[in-house]
Each structure stands twice: as structure tokens, then as C-alpha cells.
Motif scaffolding. Structure first.
Motif, short mmCIF file in Angstrom:
data_model
loop_
_atom_site.label_atom_id
_atom_site.label_comp_id
_atom_site.label_asym_id
_atom_site.label_seq_id
_atom_site.Cartn_x
_atom_site.Cartn_y
_atom_site.Cartn_z
N ALA A 26 0.81 -1.58 0.05
CA ALA A 26 -0.01 0.19 0.32
C ALA A 26 0.65 1.02 -0.10
O ALA A 26 0.07 1.79 -0.57
N ALA A 27 1.86 0.95 0.65
CA ALA A 27 3.06 2.47 1.15
C ALA A 27 3.45 2.78 -1.02
O ALA A 27 3.61 4.29 -1.12
N LEU A 28 3.39 1.86 -1.95
CA LEU A 28 3.67 1.88 -3.16
C LEU A 28 2.41 2.35 -4.13
O LEU A 28 2.47 3.76 -4.65
N THR A 29 1.29 1.55 -3.78
CA THR A 29 -0.36 1.59 -4.58
C THR A 29 -0.85 2.71 -4.19
O THR A 29 -1.46 3.10 -4.81
N GLY A 30 -0.92 3.14 -2.79
CA GLY A 30 -1.76 3.69 -1.59
C GLY A 30 -3.17 3.20 -2.12
O GLY A 30 -4.45 3.54 -2.04
N TYR A 31 -3.14 1.14 -2.25
CA TYR A 31 -4.45 1.01 -2.13
C TYR A 31 -4.22 -0.14 -1.28
O TYR A 31 -4.55 -0.24 -0.44
N LYS A 32 -4.65 -1.38 -1.41
CA LYS A 32 -3.89 -2.77 -1.15
C LYS A 32 -2.71 -2.42 -0.51
O LYS A 32 -1.76 -2.22 -0.95
N GLU A 33 -2.47 -3.29 0.84
CA GLU A 33 -1.15 -3.63 1.70
C GLU A 33 -0.52 -4.80 0.70
O GLU A 33 0.62 -5.01 0.47
N PHE A 34 -1.59 -5.65 0.25
CA PHE A 34 -0.45 -6.59 -1.33
C PHE A 34 -1.37 -7.02 -2.39
O PHE A 34 -2.68 -6.96 -2.52
N LEU A 35 -0.50 -7.33 -3.03
CA LEU A 35 -0.95 -6.99 -5.19
C LEU A 35 -0.05 -8.25 -5.35
O LEU A 35 1.28 -7.59 -5.23
N ARG A 36 0.01 -9.04 -6.15
CA ARG A 36 1.16 -10.03 -6.41
C ARG A 36 1.76 -8.71 -7.78
O ARG A 36 0.47 -8.32 -8.78
N GLY A 37 2.79 -9.11 -7.78
CA GLY A 37 3.54 -8.80 -9.07
C GLY A 37 4.19 -9.57 -9.78
O GLY A 37 3.72 -11.27 -9.98
N GLN A 38 5.57 -9.62 -10.17
CA GLN A 38 6.19 -10.67 -10.91
C GLN A 38 6.99 -12.14 -10.25
O GLN A 38 6.60 -11.02 -8.99
N ASN A 39 7.09 -12.99 -10.40
CA ASN A 39 7.31 -13.83 -9.45
C ASN A 39 7.76 -15.16 -10.39
O ASN A 39 7.28 -15.96 -11.00
N HIS A 40 8.91 -14.96 -10.56
CA HIS A 40 9.58 -16.34 -11.25
C HIS A 40 9.79 -17.54 -10.33
O HIS A 40 9.74 -18.21 -10.48
N TYR A 41 9.48 -16.98 -8.79
CA TYR A 41 10.28 -17.99 -7.91
C TYR A 41 9.22 -19.04 -7.83
O TYR A 41 9.17 -20.48 -7.89
N ASP A 42 7.69 -18.73 -7.16
CA ASP A 42 6.83 -20.12 -6.87
C ASP A 42 6.16 -20.64 -8.30
O ASP A 42 6.19 -21.91 -8.34
N PRO A 43 6.30 -20.38 -9.49
CA PRO A 43 6.26 -21.13 -10.91
C PRO A 43 7.46 -21.72 -10.68
O PRO A 43 6.69 -23.26 -10.95
N TYR A 44 8.42 -21.77 -10.94
CA TYR A 44 9.59 -22.25 -11.06
C TYR A 44 9.20 -23.42 -9.60
O TYR A 44 9.34 -25.03 -9.71
N LEU A 45 9.32 -22.99 -8.67
CA LEU A 45 9.03 -23.88 -7.38
C LEU A 45 7.90 -24.93 -6.91
O LEU A 45 8.16 -26.02 -6.91
N PHE A 46 6.90 -24.78 -8.05
CA PHE A 46 5.49 -25.86 -7.74
C PHE A 46 5.26 -25.99 -9.79
O PHE A 46 4.62 -26.80 -9.52
N SER A 47 6.87 -26.47 -9.67
CA SER A 47 7.05 -26.51 -11.23
C SER A 47 7.43 -28.42 -11.66
O SER A 47 8.12 -28.21 -10.05
N GLY A 48 7.29 -28.86 -12.85
CA GLY A 48 8.03 -30.02 -12.73
C GLY A 48 9.07 -30.05 -12.96
O GLY A 48 10.49 -30.24 -12.88
#
Length: 964
Positions: free
Chosen positions: A391-413
């Protein structure tokens, strides 16, 4: 009475003058050697003790004092060389004719071993241009250097048995003092081992928020401590050379695209908040030197010309990180001002040379300081390659997902941790560097013989990937070529089939090649194409998905005639890609439905659509083709997957924003719109030639170099991932795979049937898939997961629990050899948690109170496992809230209720933004439909531009006439 010598009598030989083995002068030299050797022995005891302790306790005790002790070791060793050599040769000369040959031979051996100590020491120090790099040779020399001193003590004892008695009292006294001194120093030094893996103090977060980065002290770090790349260059020339051309090197905000975006972010932050602190969110990863030194907080910080403005991600920034605080991203790491060897920052050339020799002679502490085990993990990369927008950046919600290389890799084959993948590699790729830091041959100081290398190598610090845009702006064709080489075979495209009638439920003729149908003039067809991720461990595309430009280009020709097209470049619009093309991107919006077109992260709200492709998956794209009535030659279709780092709209913003600040980027003419000449990389191509019914032309198409079952499977996967709109087509595709005797057919068919709620048919499909259990490569874990999901829906909760535990807990010999461990798959963990939760509810109805609590507590444990892997998991927080309510733990229930509110998407607020965007962007609105068919018969770009130019000119003429 005197005697007279008789003639012929033997004359006695004069006695040789007795030469003492160790004369008065030589004795003084010997005493000097004794003193140096004794001091060196005590010094070695200190060094050896810590070497053993660090090995035994797996902690680091070396500090600045240790480095000075090691320097003393080197100095005393060098001081011993000349005295030992002089004494040895004189002593050997004096004793060469002695009768006690045993003592002489032992003396020779002692001298040889002494020379061995000195020689091995010199070899280990790496003085001058000599550098013993071969690991086996260096280890051999090291252990000889350890063994020789012990052998010399034994040989000296044997040698002295033949001479004067050894004065044990002096030696024992010195030994006692030395041992006591060493013990005292060791005990004191052991009280403060280096804390490599500790989170920095909370007191310092105020200086760096909303970035999650911390320093180990909680204070700022001087910029000079983070900008010493030239120091690294001395020993790591090859690595430094690669890094100089990396995008990490140019991550600072003086980089033209970043400057354009971040200068706007800072201006908005200053206007909204009265400070630029919101932009810290960017700097924790992109510009750490001014960030950690405090300069970045100044609203007047000059992002172009400040001394720290072009530092980028320096060698020290990455390697001085001491802890990965979490896998939340947003720079959630702890960094320290690193401890260097003595004289590292000295401007005196001689002292600099001493420092370099210290590092080369004893690199272990340097290595522990700058290369920790976590540097080799994907979790380290996650600190900056996974983000959320606070929220400090967007002035909106405290959490919005942005780019994410890690999770799709970790939970992939690919990682070997995702149990739900469509494909699996022969062996898991266990970290990011396996792809993005390939081994390259090198003679650098740090080069080593890696297991899969045939020569001394280092990891490529250019981090080859895909950012050809920055290299183009720097006018570096060689760097562009390196990235383009890396992108070869990462993706694949396939002209898979055609549907008659131009509808998605039309008769499908597939797979195409070597046989192809004859197309009929005047008829409409739907060309079925497939994009497939091949050598990809994360989503395609990732990173700047809102400005990355990846699209399919289709050209349909008959002879020299262009009869269909999509994805062409419009030169009349400054090389813009036709917006009605199929893009592999995320069309991101702000709260008012405007496209995020300036990398303006502070305005990100919700996507209109998301066309990213998971690793080991496909995307199906439909193209409408109307065959002209007058076509007279065979029809040639060419399909290309094209990539350009930044789109034209963004580059126009970059050029004009930089122009405002007096910084002209390559190719920009002041006062004009920017023409986007960034390189276009063709990532994959497929072509096919169709005969035309009624024409006497023969055509030949070589067979496609993909197994038929895999083409059907990829096509079905692409349809399945679209959602429910094309499930019947996906079902038919997977049935074709089953006909080709592949377990993928019934397995993926079960996914389709489960999605449609046809659970009994899904069970039958899984039973057929289970018949392949003994076939090599059969993913028993995927079968178990699907079985668990379907059993749970049918109410067979105990069977579902057994299935899901099998996924998470089984570890066969084959899985181990391939590096597979599915205990980290949070979707399966959550499914198990929900199943246990449901079992508890079922037992609750049966009044089994104690058993109910056990099930609920076990469910809690499963969701807590998920949060250890992904602290922001919405499902885990929601279910923990419900479970703690039932367990009558209101404080914990309230904690997870609040966290769930933070992390869950705001679906209600998104509706307005999406509605407005659909009105503003007709092409994107079309691409966001459930079923999308792209026409191959839109106006050519040049025609469209000419028409628009004519309309504008006509409008101007009308305005002029009205003025008159």
C-alpha cells in the motif's frame, strides 16, 4: 737421546683440522631458525585449531585478528627460507665426512623435508604469476605442507640422538607457554562466531521500508564499501568481464527505461506523500548502493549523475548478503558491510600486494564471506525475482502480487517439487543458476573443476536470459547475440491442425504433416496453432510482462500474394505491432481501466487478461482463414513466435521522459515520436504448405519432428488451460493421446472430466491410466494427486488422505535419482489439510470429540507447512482462520483472518476497472474473451496507417476551412 729417522720409513699423514658441525657463527643462525620455527609452530597451532573447529562445528571464527596471524605465518615462513637454506648447505658441508653416517643420512632427510615445507608453502601462496589451481594438485600440496612439519620434528629428534643431548626443559617451557596462549586466544575467539544467517534488527527497517531489505547492523552502509568492483577484478577477471555486460550491472535508475519509470514514481510519491520513500520499494533490488547508503531518500537525488547512480548491482551487493529473510521477495534479505582482509582499502601499492597475497594464500575466509551456500539456491534469487506491491507504493491494498519467477518455478515439474505438472525432465533443475549461470571455461582465481565440466570453469555472470533491449540501447550487438543464442529452443510453435467451417467445433483435421488436406477456394478454416514452453523453468513470459512484447506473427501467402496475416509491424506507426495480434503478456490495468503502459508499478490494480504460459505447458491459438475464390497457387503458412523487449508505446514514453532531463536515448530525434528499432528475436518458427483443391500443384511437407502423441497432448493442454470454454475440444485431444498408447491421455483426460464435474468418468480415466504404472516415466505422484482430489469430492476422505500423503511422503529410488521431492507442493499440502478438516467435520457429526480435535490439529499442521513455504498463501490463511475458530483459539483465528484479508484479491473492485478497459481497448477486449479467434484478414498496417493519415489530413483541412 734423540732418534734419527731411518731411510724409507713411513711419514705419518698430518691430521685434518677438526671442523665443528655447528660452529659459533652457525649456532647463532641455528638459534634464529629455532626461534622462528618455534613461533611459526605456535602460530600454526592457532591457525590449525580454527581450521579444525570450523570444519567440526560448521561455524566461522576467522576475523581480522586471524588474518593478521595468517599474515604473520606468511612473513615468518618467508623469513625462514634463506636461513634454512644457508644453514642446511653449510651444515651438510661440515658433516659430509662424519663417520656417523646414520646421523648424516637423517640430516639429509631433515634438510629435504625442511625444503619441502618451504616449497609447499610457496606453492600455496601463489606468488607472482604462478597459481596452482588444479584442485587435486593443490590439495596434495596442502596436506604435504601439513605433514612435512610433523615429519621434520620427528627427523630432528632422530638426528639429535646422535649428537648433544636435547635441552628438553627449554622446549617444554616454550611449548607450555605457546599452548596456553593458543588456548586462551581460541577460547576468546570462539565466543563470537560470524553470524552469517541472521535477520537484521527491526530498528533499521525504518530506513528502508517499504522495501523489505535490512542491514546486519540496522544502519546505513557507506557507498564505497559496496562499490569496489575493481578490487574483485584483480582475481576474477573473466567473471568481471561477463558481469560488465549483464543487466544486473545496468540495473540502476540511470538506465534509460528504468529512469523514465522511476522518475515518474518518485514524482508521484513526492506529490502524494511529501517524500520519495515509496520508491525505496524499487531501489532495494535495482539501485542498492544509493539505497543502502541513504542517498536515495533525497528528493533531489540525481539519478543520472550522482556518484552512486550507475553502480548497478555490484559484486559486493550480491555477495555481501548474509541472509535470505524469507521467500516473500521485495528484497527480503539482510546485507552487511563485508569484512575484508588487511589492507584491502589501502592506496599503498605494496600493502595492496600484501592483501592480494593474503587472499590468494588463504581464500577460505574470503569465500565464506562472499559465497554462502544460499547463493546457490533459488531462494536467494527469489529475494528480487518475486515481488508484491504494498500500500505504501500503490495507496491501495497492502498486497498485490507482482512479477513472480520463484513460485511458478518451485511448484513446476522442472524443479522436481511440483506434483501436478504435465511434463517432467529426466532430472530436476534444482536452482536458477543451472540455466541462467551456465559454466564457462576460465583461468580465474576462483575457477574450479565442476562435476559436469571438462576444464576449469566459472559460472557465467552475464546471466544470459532475454533482455536484448538494454544491450541495444548500449549499441552492443555481441551482447544481443549472446541473449538470442540463449533463447534458442526455449519455445516451440506448431501448426497443428485446421478446422473446417472456421469454428472451434468444426471438423478437426490433425495433426498436420506429412499429410495435409487440400483447402477449398471460398471456404473458411480455423488454423489451430500451439505454443509450447520447452527449456523454461518459470512462466513465459516473466519479469516486465506488461511491457515485454511477445506475439505470434502469421503470414499466409499464395505465390507472391499475401492472402492472410496477423502480428505484422506497422512502420507507419513507428514499428508498432498490430494490436489485434495474439500477445503472450499480461494486459495490466490501473483502477480506472487504463493500461499500465509506462512500467508505472504504483498504479497497478488488476489484469484484463493473463496470457502467460506455465513451464512444460502449451497455449492454443485459433486463426480464421478465408481462402480466396481466385487463389491460383498452393497456400503457404508461416508461424513465428516473435520477441521484442519493450513495446513501442513504452519506448516512446522512455524516449520523451529522458529527453525532458537532457538525456537522449539511441535512435531518438528530439521533438518527435520514437520509432521502436529494438531488435526482434524470432524464438520459434513453423511452416506448412497446403494444396488447393482443383489446382494441379503437388506439395510436400516433411514430417514434424515431434511425436504425434505429444502434439495432441500439447494441443489439449493449451485448450485445458483456457478454462471451461473449450473443454470438449480438450477432451477429444486427450482421447487421441490415449489411442496412441500414452498414459498422458487418460491422466489429462481425468483433469478435464474433474473440471467438468464428471467424477465417475474421471475415476474410470484414472483406472485406465493406472494400467501404465510400470511404464518408464509414469508420474505416479500426479496420478495420486488426481486420485486424492477426486476421492475427496466423492466423499471418500480416508482414501483421499492416503492418496495425498503418498504424493507428499513417497520417495522411491527413481524419484531420488531424478531429484524429485514433492513434499513442497503447497496445493497438495492444502488439499490434504482440507481433507483432514473435512474428516474432522465428519467425525464431529458422529460425536467423536477427541478424534475430531486430532483431525483439526493435523489439518492445522498441514496449513502451517504451506505457510513455511509460501507465507502469503490465501487458502492456508483462510482455512487456519476456520480451524482456529473450531479449536476455540480466537487470537490465532483473528490473526489469520486479518492476513487473509490482506492477501485475498479484491474481486469486487476489479469489476469497474475491467469494464472500463474493455470499452477503451477493443483489441485487448477481444483477446480477453473466453474463446478468441484472430482474423487473418484485417487491413494491412500500411493501409490502416495511410487511411488514418488521410483522415487526419482531412480533419485538419476542415478545421482550417472553418477557421477561415
Amino acid at each position: 737421546m734423540s732418534s734419527v729417522a731411518q731411510p724409507g720409513a713411513a711419514v705419518p699423514k698430518p691430521r685434518k683440522k677438526y671442523v665443528r658441525a655447528v660452529g659459533p657463527r652457525l649456532k647463532k643462525l641455528l638459534y634464529a631458525i629455532f626461534v622462528l620455527f618455534a613461533l611459526l609452530l605456535a602460530n600454526s597451532g592457532y591457525l590449525a585449531t580454527f581450521t579444525f573447529l570450523e570444519w567440526f562445528r560448521d561455524q566461522t571464527y576467522q576475523d581480522y585478528f586471524y588474518q593478521y596471524m595468517f599474515l604473520a605465518h606468511l612473513v615468518m615462513g618467508l623469513l625462514l627460507i634463506l636461513p634454512v637454506v644457508i644453514f642446511g648447505f653449510i651444515h651438510m658441508w661440515n658433516t659430509k665426512d662424519r663417520r656417523n653416517r646414520r646421523a648424516v643420512r637423517i640430516g639429509y632427510a631433515l634438510f629435504a623435508v625442511s625444503l619441502g615445507i618451504l616449497t609447499t608453502g610457496i606453492l600455496l601462496v601463489r606468488i607472482g604469476g604462478f597459481d596452482l589451481k588444479q584442485p587435486l594438485a593443490r590439495n596434495t600440496v596442502y596436506w604435504l605442507h601439513v605433514a612435512f612439519p610433523l615429519a621434520s620434528i620427528w627427523l630432528y629428534w632422530l638426528h639429535r640422538l646422535a649428537g648433544p643431548r636435547i635441552k628438553w626443559r627449554i622446549g617444554m617451557s616454550f611449548g607450555g607457554v605457546a599452548i596456553a596462549s593458543i588456548a586462551a586466544m581460541v577460547i576468546l575467539q570462539m565466543q563470537d562466531p560470524r553470524q552469517w544467517n541472521a535477520i537484521g534488527p527491526d530498528s533499521g527497517t525504518q530506513y528502508f521500508e517499504p522495501s523489505l531489505a535490512r542491514t546486519s547492523s540496522g544502519n546505513f552502509i557507506p557507498s564505497d564499501a559496496l562499490m569496489n568492483d575493481e578490487y574483485c577484478l584483480k582475481c576474477h577477471a573473466d567473471i568481471h568481464k561477463d558481469w560488465q555486460d549483464s543487466v544486473h550491472r545496468f540495473s540502476s535508475f540511470n538506465n534509460a527505461p528504468y529512469f523514465a519509470s522511476v522518475s515518474e514514481t518518485r514524482a508521484k510519491s513526492l506529490e502524494r506523500d511529501g517524500s520519495v520513500q515509496a520508491s525505496r520499494w524499487c531501489a532495494g533490488c535495482h539501485d542498492p548502493v544509493p539505497f543502502f547508503s541513504g542517498a536515495f531518500d533525497d528528493p533531489n537525488f540525481d539519478m543520472l549523475d550522482h556518484p552512486t547512480a550507475n553502480a548497478g548491482i555490484t559484486c559486493t551487493v550480491c555477495h555481501a548478503i548474509t541472509n535470505v529473510n524469507s521467500v516473500r521477495g521485495n528484497a527480503d534479505y539482510t546485507i552487511e558491510e563485508p569484512l575484508h582482509y588487511p589492507f584491502a582499502n589501502s592506496e599503498n601499492a605494496a600493502l595492496q600486494w600484501v592483501n592480494n597475497q593474503l587472499v590468494k594464500a588463504k581464500p577460505s575466509f574470503h569465500k565464506k564471506t562472499f559465497l554462502k551456500p544460499f547463493h546457490k539456491t533459488a531462494e536467494f534469487c527469489s529475494t528480487c525475482h518475486k515481488v508484491h506491491l504494498p500500500a505504501a507504493l500503490t495507496g491501495y491494498k497492502e498486497f498485490l502480487r507482482g512479477q513472480n519467477h520463484y513460485d511458478p518455478y518451485l511448484f513446476s515439474g522442472v524443479s522436481g517439487h511440483g506434483a501436478r505438472s504435465f511434463y517432467y525432465p529426466p532430472k530436476a533443475v534444482d536452482n536458477c543458476s543451472k540455466c541462467h549461470m551456465p559454466l564457462v571455461a576460465s583461468n580465474d582465481f576462483g575457477a574450479k573443476m565442476f562435476d559436469d565440466a571438462e576444464e576449469l570453469s566459472v559460472h557465467d555472470h552475464m546471466f544470459p536470459s532475454a533482455n536484448t533491449g538494454i544491450a541495444w540501447l548500449r549499441d552492443r550487438d555481441d551482447v544481443i547475440a549472446a541473449h538470442q543464442e540463449y533463447l534458442k529452443d526455449v519455445m516451440r510453435v506448431d501448426l497443428f491442425g485446421v478446422r473446417e467451417g472456421g469454428e472451434i467445433d468444426g471438423n478437426l483435421i490433425a495433426p498436420l504433416r506429412p499429410e495435409v488436406p487440400a483447402l477449398k477456394r471460398g471456404e473458411k478454416y480455423l488454423i489451430e496453432t500451439v505454443i509450447r514452453t520447452m527449456k523454461m523453468g518459470h512462466l513465459f513470459s516473466q519479469g516486465t510482462v506488461d511491457s515485454n512484447e511477445i506475439w505470434l506473427e502469421v503470414k499466409v501467402t499464395s505465390g507472391d500474394r499475401l492472402i492472410g496475416h496477423s502480428g505484422l509491424i506497422d512502420k507507419g506507426k513507428h514499428n508498432e505491432v498490430d494490436p489485434w495480434s495474439h500477445f503472450i503478456n499480461v494486459f495490466m490495468l490501473d483502477k480506472d481501466g487504463n493500461r499500465i503502459n509506462r512500467r508505472n508499478a504504483e498504479d497497478i490494480f488488476t489484469p484484463l487478461y493473463n496470457h502467460q504460459i506455465p513451464p512444460g505447458a502449451g497455449q492454443t491459438v485459433h486463426y480464421e482463414l478465408n481462402v480466396p475464390d481466385d487463389v491460383s497457387e498452393p497456400i503457404h503458412v508461416e508461424l513465428k513466435l516473435q520477441y521484442r523487449k519493450f513495446d513501442t508505446e513504452y519506448m516512446d514514453f522512455v524516449a520523451k521522459q529522458n529527453e525532458k532531463h537532457g538525456n537522449l536515448i539511441r535512435g531518438h530525434v528530439p521533438g518527435t515520436d520514437y520509432t521502436n528499432d529494438l531488435p526482434i528475436t524470432t524464438m520459434a518458427v513453423d511452416t506448412i504448405v497446403f494444396p488447393v483443391e482443383g489446382l494441379n500443384h503437388s506439395v510436400e511437407n516433411p514430417p514434424r519432428d515431434i511425436p504425434a502423441w505429444q502434439r495432441w497432448n500439447d494441443y489439449g493442454i493449451g485448450l485445458l488451460l483456457k478454462g471451461k470454454a473449450e473443454m470438449r475440444q480438450a477432451e477429444n485431444a486427450f482421447r487421441e493421446v490415449e489411442k496412441l498408447d500414452r498414459y498422458d491421455g487418460p491422466m489429462n483426460l481425468a483433469r478435464v472430466l474433474n473440471t467438468e464435474g464428471r467424477l465417475d468418468e474421471a475415476v474410470e480415466a484414472l483406472q485406465r491410466a493406472d494400467e501404465f504404472r510400470d511404464v518408464e516415466g509414469f508420474p505416479r505422484w500426479t496420478w495420486a494427486w488426481l486420485s486424492g482430489v477426486i476421492n475427496a469430492q466423492q466423499g471418500y476422505l480416508e482414501e483421499a488422505e492416503q492418496n495425498l500423503r503418498s504424493v507428499l511422503e513417497d520417495s522411491t529410488e527413481d524419484m531420488q535419482s531424478r531429484g524429485f521431492d514433492f513434499s513442497l507442493d503447497i496445493e497438495v499440502i492444502n488439499q490434504l489439510g482440507r481433507t483432514l478438516f473435512d474428516l474432522g467435520i465428519a467425525r464431529e457429526r458422529q460425536l467423536g470429540t477427541e478424534e475430531v480435535r486430532e483431525y483439526f490439529e493435523e489439518a492445522v499442521m498441514q496449513y502451517q507447512k504451506t505457510l513455511m513455504i509460501d507465507p502469503e498463501n490465501v487458502s492456508a490463511h483462510h482455512n487456519l482462520q476456520l480451524l482456529y475458530d473450531r479449536l476455540e483459539e480466537p487470537e490465532l483465528a483473528d490473526k489469520h483472518r486479518k492476513l487473509h484479508e490482506i492477501y485475498k484479491p479484491d474481486d469486487n473492485a476489479q469489476g469497474r476497472a475491467v469494464r472500463l478497459a474493455r470499452e477503451k481497448y477493443p483489441a485487448a477486449d477481444h483477446a480477453a474473451e473466453d474463446v478468441v479467434k484472430y482474423s487473418l484478414h484485417r487491413e494491412l498496417p500500411t493501409q490502416s496507417s495511410a487511411n488514418e493519415t488521410a483522415q487526419i489530413s482531412a480533419g485538419n483541412l476542415q478545421e482550417n476551412s472553418n477557421d477561415q
